[in-house]
Design a protein around this motif. Structure first.
Motif, PDB file in Angstrom:
ATOM      1  N   THR A  15       2.954  21.415  -4.446  1.00 10.69           N
ATOM      2  CA  THR A  15       3.479  22.535  -5.224  1.00 10.69           C
ATOM      3  C   THR A  15       4.521  23.299  -4.413  1.00 10.69           C
ATOM      4  N   SER A  16       5.180  24.265  -5.062  1.00  9.85           N
ATOM      5  CA  SER A  16       6.303  24.980  -4.447  1.00  9.85           C
ATOM      6  C   SER A  16       5.902  25.770  -3.197  1.00  9.85           C
ATOM      7  N   ASP A  17       4.612  26.046  -3.041  1.00  7.64           N
ATOM      8  CA  ASP A  17       4.148  26.753  -1.844  1.00  7.64           C
ATOM      9  C   ASP A  17       3.936  25.812  -0.658  1.00  7.64           C
ATOM     10  N   GLY A  18       4.223  24.518  -0.866  1.00  8.90           N
ATOM     11  CA  GLY A  18       4.098  23.536   0.203  1.00  8.90           C
ATOM     12  C   GLY A  18       2.716  22.944   0.363  1.00  8.90           C
ATOM     13  N   PHE A  19       1.762  23.358  -0.489  1.00  6.71           N
ATOM     14  CA  PHE A  19       0.387  22.858  -0.361  1.00  6.71           C
ATOM     15  C   PHE A  19       0.257  21.495  -1.053  1.00  6.71           C
ATOM     16  N   ILE A  20      -0.395  20.564  -0.371  1.00  6.46           N
ATOM     17  CA  ILE A  20      -0.636  19.231  -0.938  1.00  6.46           C
ATOM     18  C   ILE A  20      -1.863  19.321  -1.839  1.00  6.46           C
ATOM     19  N   ARG A  21      -1.637  19.313  -3.146  1.00 10.25           N
ATOM     20  CA  ARG A  21      -2.724  19.506  -4.107  1.00 10.25           C
ATOM     21  C   ARG A  21      -3.577  18.244  -4.286  1.00 10.25           C
ATOM     22  N   ALA A  22      -2.965  17.093  -4.129  1.00  9.82           N
ATOM     23  CA  ALA A  22      -3.704  15.828  -4.244  1.00  9.82           C
ATOM     24  C   ALA A  22      -2.987  14.776  -3.418  1.00  9.82           C
ATOM     25  N   ILE A  23      -3.760  13.856  -2.870  1.00  9.21           N
ATOM     26  CA  ILE A  23      -3.183  12.749  -2.099  1.00  9.21           C
ATOM     27  C   ILE A  23      -3.807  11.447  -2.579  1.00  9.21           C
ATOM     28  N   VAL A  24      -2.962  10.425  -2.710  1.00  8.63           N
ATOM     29  CA  VAL A  24      -3.385   9.186  -3.370  1.00  8.63           C
ATOM     30  C   VAL A  24      -2.961   7.972  -2.553  1.00  8.63           C
ATOM     31  N   LEU A  25      -3.859   7.013  -2.419  1.00  5.61           N
ATOM     32  CA  LEU A  25      -3.531   5.706  -1.872  1.00  5.61           C
ATOM     33  C   LEU A  25      -3.629   4.684  -2.995  1.00  5.61           C
ATOM     34  N   SER A  26      -2.629   3.825  -3.098  1.00  2.79           N
ATOM     35  CA  SER A  26      -2.609   2.808  -4.151  1.00  2.79           C
ATOM     36  C   SER A  26      -2.417   1.426  -3.545  1.00  2.79           C
ATOM     37  N   LYS A  27      -3.146   0.470  -4.076  1.00  2.00           N
ATOM     38  CA  LYS A  27      -2.998  -0.928  -3.679  1.00  2.00           C
ATOM     39  C   LYS A  27      -2.238  -1.651  -4.788  1.00  2.00           C
ATOM     40  N   GLN A  28      -1.066  -2.173  -4.444  1.00  2.00           N
ATOM     41  CA  GLN A  28      -0.213  -2.856  -5.409  1.00  2.00           C
ATOM     42  C   GLN A  28      -0.239  -4.353  -5.130  1.00  2.00           C
ATOM     43  N   GLY A  29      -0.937  -5.114  -5.959  1.00  2.00           N
ATOM     44  CA  GLY A  29      -0.959  -6.557  -5.810  1.00  2.00           C
ATOM     45  C   GLY A  29       0.282  -7.179  -6.421  1.00  2.00           C
ATOM     46  N   THR A  30       0.790  -8.242  -5.814  1.00  2.00           N
ATOM     47  CA  THR A  30       1.991  -8.903  -6.328  1.00  2.00           C
ATOM     48  C   THR A  30       1.687 -10.344  -6.728  1.00  2.00           C
ATOM     49  N   ILE A  31       2.464 -10.830  -7.676  1.00  2.85           N
ATOM     50  CA  ILE A  31       2.385 -12.223  -8.110  1.00  2.85           C
ATOM     51  C   ILE A  31       3.791 -12.813  -8.009  1.00  2.85           C
ATOM     52  N   GLY A  32       3.933 -13.872  -7.213  1.00  8.90           N
ATOM     53  CA  GLY A  32       5.225 -14.532  -7.076  1.00  8.90           C
ATOM     54  C   GLY A  32       6.197 -13.829  -6.144  1.00  8.90           C
ATOM     55  N   LEU A  33       5.686 -12.952  -5.268  1.00  6.84           N
ATOM     56  CA  LEU A  33       6.560 -12.215  -4.352  1.00  6.84           C
ATOM     57  C   LEU A  33       6.087 -12.410  -2.918  1.00  6.84           C
ATOM     58  N   ASN A  34       7.013 -12.801  -2.049  1.00 10.56           N
ATOM     59  CA  ASN A  34       6.715 -12.881  -0.620  1.00 10.56           C
ATOM     60  C   ASN A  34       7.013 -11.509  -0.030  1.00 10.56           C
ATOM     61  N   TYR A  57       0.850  -1.188   0.000  1.00  5.67           N
ATOM     62  CA  TYR A  57       0.000   0.000   0.000  1.00  5.67           C
ATOM     63  C   TYR A  57       0.890   1.243   0.000  1.00  5.67           C
ATOM     64  N   ILE A  58       0.686   2.075  -0.992  1.00  3.42           N
ATOM     65  CA  ILE A  58       1.553   3.228  -1.216  1.00  3.42           C
ATOM     66  C   ILE A  58       0.755   4.518  -1.106  1.00  3.42           C
ATOM     67  N   GLU A  59       1.349   5.514  -0.458  1.00  5.78           N
ATOM     68  CA  GLU A  59       0.761   6.850  -0.413  1.00  5.78           C
ATOM     69  C   GLU A  59       1.614   7.793  -1.251  1.00  5.78           C
ATOM     70  N   GLN A  60       0.958   8.590  -2.097  1.00  6.45           N
ATOM     71  CA  GLN A  60       1.652   9.574  -2.918  1.00  6.45           C
ATOM     72  C   GLN A  60       0.957  10.927  -2.788  1.00  6.45           C
ATOM     73  N   GLN A  61       1.764  11.977  -2.853  1.00  4.28           N
ATOM     74  CA  GLN A  61       1.231  13.329  -2.720  1.00  4.28           C
ATOM     75  C   GLN A  61       1.773  14.227  -3.825  1.00  4.28           C
ATOM     76  N   PHE A  62       0.914  15.101  -4.331  1.00  7.90           N
ATOM     77  CA  PHE A  62       1.327  16.146  -5.267  1.00  7.90           C
ATOM     78  C   PHE A  62       1.474  17.438  -4.456  1.00  7.90           C
TER      79      PHE A  62
END
Length: 205
Positions: free
Chosen positions: A145-164, A138-143
């Motif tokens: 800008t130079s003024d320090g404001f978080i314009r967008a915030i995203v949570l992503s679910k990354q499924g894996t195949i063949g990885l412990n 589970y990954i969190e990403q943020q956009f």
């Protein structure tokens, strides 16, 4: 004269090939990935898996929405790919995925747009892992800008195949294989929402 004709013919072939590539493939997408990873290898320090990585961008005319004022919604999602590839490479996670001959797939995402990114504004996309399970990251990403404001915030679910996943996390973080970070409250709420959605869809199948 013959040499000029030959050069003109070669130029025509080159232009045709480039045009076909742009018609058949999203060339700029692949070029951006190559550039982002290459730039990271040359100028960015290696990161620990529990650290945050950053990539930078600028809202250009190609990113605008129908009103020609700010970045369109799809461009945010596109930039997330570049930032994740950069994160995987800089943290060593990509090497572990390759060694295991495994695959990682984006299986869900949740994005909240807080404020637009206007034309010609620069921004950075931060990426960090906030939680993991046996076969999921589970990954969190943020956009930001130079003024320090978080314009967008995203949570992503990354499924894996063949990885412990726990074993890889233990190897790259130096922590026990049973260790799990505490998931953010909004991630827990999102997971509950997805479980409810899955249950409803199973009933309708």
């Amino acid at each position: 004269m013959v040499a000029e004709s030959s050069c003109l013919f070669c130029y025509s072939i080159f232009v045709t090939i480039v045009a076909l590539l742009y018609i058949l493939f999203d060339v700029n997408y692949f070029l951006r990935i190559i550039f982002t990873i290459g730039w990271g290898k040359l100028f960015d320090k290696r990161k620990k898996l529990d650290e945050t990585t950053e990539v930078y961008g600028i809202c250009t005319s190609q990113d605008l929405d129908i009103f020609f004022k700010h970045m369109n919604n799809a461009r945010y999602v596109r930039d997330l790919d570049f930032a994740r590839f950069h994160f995987y490479e800089r943290t060593g996670l990509y090497d572990e995925i390759t060694k295991a001959k495994a695959h990682v797939l984006q299986t869900a995402s949740n994005i909240r747009y807080r404020r637009t990114i206007p034309l010609f504004n620069t921004y950075k996309v931060t990426t960090k892992i906030v939680y993991w399970e046996e076969k999921t990251l589970y990954i969190e990403q943020q956009f930001i800008t130079s003024d320090g404001f978080i314009r967008a915030i995203v949570l992503s679910k990354q499924g894996t195949i063949g990885l412990n996943v726990p074993e890889v996390m233990a190897k790259l973080t130096g922590k026990d294989v049973s260790y799990r970070p505490t998931p953010p409250e909004e991630l827990q709420d999102w997971l509950t929402s997805m479980e409810k959605s899955s249950a409803r869809l199973r009933k309708s199948d």
